[in-house]
Design an enzyme around this catalytic site. Structure first.
Site, mmCIF file in Angstrom:
data_model
loop_
_atom_site.group_PDB
_atom_site.id
_atom_site.type_symbol
_atom_site.label_atom_id
_atom_site.label_comp_id
_atom_site.label_asym_id
_atom_site.label_seq_id
_atom_site.Cartn_x
_atom_site.Cartn_y
_atom_site.Cartn_z
ATOM 1 N N SER A 106 81.103 59.123 109.637
ATOM 2 C CA SER A 106 82.272 58.815 108.812
ATOM 3 C C SER A 106 83.086 60.067 108.543
ATOM 4 O O SER A 106 82.535 61.150 108.336
ATOM 5 C CB SER A 106 81.819 58.219 107.477
ATOM 6 N N TYR A 130 90.174 57.711 109.322
ATOM 7 C CA TYR A 130 91.287 56.995 108.690
ATOM 8 C C TYR A 130 92.514 57.857 108.981
ATOM 9 O O TYR A 130 92.521 59.036 108.595
ATOM 10 C CB TYR A 130 91.097 56.900 107.172
ATOM 11 N N THR A 156 89.698 53.340 111.917
ATOM 12 C CA THR A 156 89.500 52.190 111.031
ATOM 13 C C THR A 156 90.846 51.676 110.549
ATOM 14 O O THR A 156 91.634 52.416 109.962
ATOM 15 C CB THR A 156 88.594 52.577 109.843
ATOM 16 N N LYS A 219 88.597 49.846 114.926
ATOM 17 C CA LYS A 219 87.608 49.181 114.061
ATOM 18 C C LYS A 219 88.316 48.418 112.948
ATOM 19 O O LYS A 219 89.199 48.959 112.288
ATOM 20 C CB LYS A 219 86.684 50.237 113.438
ATOM 21 N N HIS A 243 84.526 45.303 107.494
ATOM 22 C CA HIS A 243 84.108 46.441 106.653
ATOM 23 C C HIS A 243 82.914 46.044 105.759
ATOM 24 O O HIS A 243 82.794 46.500 104.621
ATOM 25 C CB HIS A 243 85.301 46.894 105.796
HETATM 26 C C1 LIG Z 1 78.492 52.418 101.534
HETATM 27 C C2 LIG Z 1 79.394 52.122 102.689
HETATM 28 C C3 LIG Z 1 80.343 53.060 103.080
HETATM 29 C C4 LIG Z 1 81.190 52.801 104.146
HETATM 30 N N1 LIG Z 1 82.048 53.779 104.552
HETATM 31 C C5 LIG Z 1 82.825 53.555 105.636
HETATM 32 C C6 LIG Z 1 83.664 54.589 106.128
HETATM 33 O O1 LIG Z 1 83.684 55.707 105.607
HETATM 34 N N2 LIG Z 1 84.446 54.292 107.195
HETATM 35 C C7 LIG Z 1 84.433 53.070 107.819
HETATM 36 O O2 LIG Z 1 85.172 52.851 108.773
HETATM 37 N N3 LIG Z 1 83.620 52.089 107.378
HETATM 38 C C8 LIG Z 1 82.818 52.308 106.314
HETATM 39 N N4 LIG Z 1 81.978 51.320 105.898
HETATM 40 C C9 LIG Z 1 81.903 50.042 106.651
HETATM 41 C C10 LIG Z 1 80.838 50.124 107.759
HETATM 42 O O3 LIG Z 1 81.272 50.944 108.819
HETATM 43 C C11 LIG Z 1 80.544 48.746 108.365
HETATM 44 O O4 LIG Z 1 81.753 48.134 108.758
HETATM 45 C C12 LIG Z 1 79.771 47.805 107.441
HETATM 46 O O5 LIG Z 1 78.883 48.508 106.607
HETATM 47 C C13 LIG Z 1 78.986 46.802 108.291
HETATM 48 O O6 LIG Z 1 78.347 45.879 107.515
HETATM 49 P P1 LIG Z 1 76.782 45.947 107.088
HETATM 50 O O7 LIG Z 1 76.689 46.969 105.986
HETATM 51 O O8 LIG Z 1 76.538 44.557 106.615
HETATM 52 O O9 LIG Z 1 75.974 46.315 108.298
HETATM 53 C C14 LIG Z 1 81.117 51.555 104.820
HETATM 54 C C15 LIG Z 1 80.162 50.609 104.427
HETATM 55 C C16 LIG Z 1 79.305 50.876 103.376
HETATM 56 C C17 LIG Z 1 78.271 49.855 103.006
HETATM 57 O O1 LIG Z 2 83.328 52.864 100.866
HETATM 58 C C1 LIG Z 2 83.847 52.529 101.931
HETATM 59 O O2 LIG Z 2 83.655 51.407 102.435
HETATM 60 C C2 LIG Z 2 84.733 53.437 102.631
HETATM 61 O O3 LIG Z 2 85.165 53.051 103.664
HETATM 62 C C3 LIG Z 2 85.125 54.768 102.127
HETATM 63 C C4 LIG Z 2 86.311 55.319 102.488
HETATM 64 C C5 LIG Z 2 86.717 56.545 102.011
HETATM 65 C C6 LIG Z 2 85.940 57.260 101.155
HETATM 66 C C7 LIG Z 2 84.759 56.733 100.811
HETATM 67 C C8 LIG Z 2 84.340 55.505 101.297
#
Ligand SMILES: Cc1cc2nc3c(=O)[nH]c(=O)nc-3n(C[C@H](O)[C@H](O)[C@H](O)COP(=O)(O)O)c2cc1C
Ligand SMILES: O=C(O)C(=O)c1ccccc1
Length: 347
Positions: A106, A130, A156, A219, A243
């Site tokens: 990430s 992003y 994303t 994504k 997401h």
């Molecule tokens: C705590 C957390 C933080 C996330 N941070 C990001 C992120 O920084 N960038 C991003 O594109 N997706 C982020 N996502 C989405 C994940 O990439 C993904 O789409 C999602 O967790 C998939 O679903 P699942 O948790 O049911 O496997 C985040 C998800 C979670 C749970």
């Molecule tokens: O929490 C998230 O799902 C996420 O995508 C995110 C994005 C930027 C900063 C921290 C988390």
């Protein structure tokens, strides 16, 4: 830990984490309809195994945009791994390398991409981005990802603003503790905030393509019309994602959206999926319905919080063993033999 199921990893993670941090990892947007739907929809699909096919040797390897994965289960990009373990993304990357799978790091990681790469030299890393409204800064991020050896850029697109996460609002969780920060966002002597911006448009994909020769994975695609547009803008792969239910609530489950997106893409580029994948049988269903691989978000965080690098390795190992077991039971020698006829949708 060696015998734990994914559910037990989540329970152990919950017991160890600060409750506000657990909620941040576990939660979704709004009423969490989409978050629950992602998992529930897999349960509603049936698998129709084939029999008497003499399967003795299994092939689970996939090559994606030039990166190798021993199992088609990738690590989805998730923010803030050091909330779960002091080693943070370093530990996750080492476990991904040991499991021979791809980790999507990430942009909001709490370890700099250079340090993640150095901690796990064997890891196949992709970098999630992003698009920041300051395009010069976006370009500096892309250069850092390239120099660190990342093999693809995952852009994303589902986050023009942050989702409405009521658990975080209730807990007052809106920032990292003082000893942590988003290390990829250091710029000179300051750390920039992650900007989720409504500004990026299809034009920005063109700009990114001019900026880098890395393949671009889009994504957060859920509408088939956007999948078609993405093809016209030269993306190398599409990731069907809502997401994990953390952005717009009431978007359908990703596994329900997959067949239409796969049809719209028509094999022009690989399609990936994330959201609610918790079992080997979930992986098989996604592959049968047109995905070349899936990614897991929260399960990796549960492994990390419960047992650090070993915990993540165990979670990835558990999914791998389940994929192999389910493939054998389905009479498939290879993940490439899965096809839509093996999935029964509810009437
Ligand atoms: C705590 C957390 C933080 C996330 N941070 C990001 C992120 O920084 N960038 C991003 O594109 N997706 C982020 N996502 C989405 C994940 O990439 C993904 O789409 C999602 O967790 C998939 O679903 P699942 O948790 O049911 O496997 C985040 C998800 C979670 C749970
Ligand atoms: O929490 C998230 O799902 C996420 O995508 C995110 C994005 C930027 C900063 C921290 C988390």
């Amino acid at each position: 830990m060696e015998r734990w199921t994914l559910r037990e990893f989540e329970a152990a993670a919950r017991a160890r984490l600060d409750p506000a941090h657990y909620d941040y990892f576990a939660g979704g947007a709004g009423d969490e309809v989409t978050m629950r739907a992602n998992e529930a929809a897999f349960g509603r699909l049936g698998l129709l195994p084939r029999v008497l096919r003499g399967v003795t040797k299994l092939e689970t390897d996939v090559t994606l945009l030039g990166s190798h994965a021993a199992v088609p289960v990738l690590v989805a990009p998730t923010a803030f791994h050091r909330l779960a373990d002091p080693e943070g993304e370093r530990a996750t990357a080492r476990a991904a390398a040991a499991a021979e799978t791809i980790m999507i790091v990430s942009m909001a990681a709490t370890v700099a991409i250079e340090d993640v790469a150095a901690a796990a030299p064997e890891a196949e890393l992709w970098f999630q981005l992003y698009v920041q409204p300051d395009l010069a800064f976006t370009e500096r991020l892309v250069r850092r990802a390239e120099s660190a050896g990342c093999k693809a850029l995952v852009v994303t697109a589902d986050s023009p603003v942050m989702g409405l996460r009521e658990r975080d609002l209730r807990n007052g969780f809106d920032d990292l503790p003082a000893h942590l920060c988003c290390e990829n966002l250091r710029d000179g002597d300051r750390v920039r905030p992650v900007v989720m911006s409504p500004e990026p448009s299809w034009e920005h994909l063109g700009l990114l393509r001019e900026m880098t020769s890395l393949p671009i994975v889009l994504k957060g695609v859920t509408h088939p019309a956007d999948a078609r547009l993405a093809l016209g803008h030269g993306v190398a792969a599409i990731m069907v994602s809502n997401h994990g239910g953390r952005q717009l609530d009431t978007v359908p489950a990703t596994i329900e959206l997959l067949p239409e997106i796969a049809a719209a893409v028509g094999g022009a580029v690989p399609v990936l999926l994330d959201g609610g994948v918790r079992r080997g049988t979930d992986v098989l269903k996604a592959l049968a319905l047109g995905a070349v691989a899936v990614a897991v978000g929260r399960p990796v965080l549960w492994g990390l919080a419960a047992g650090g690098e070993r915990g993540v390795a165990r979670v990835l190992g558990l999914l791998r063993a389940e994929v192999e077991h389910a493939l054998t039971l389905c009479g498939c020698a290879s993940v490439h033999e899965l096809e839509p006829g093996m999935v029964r949708r509810p009437c």
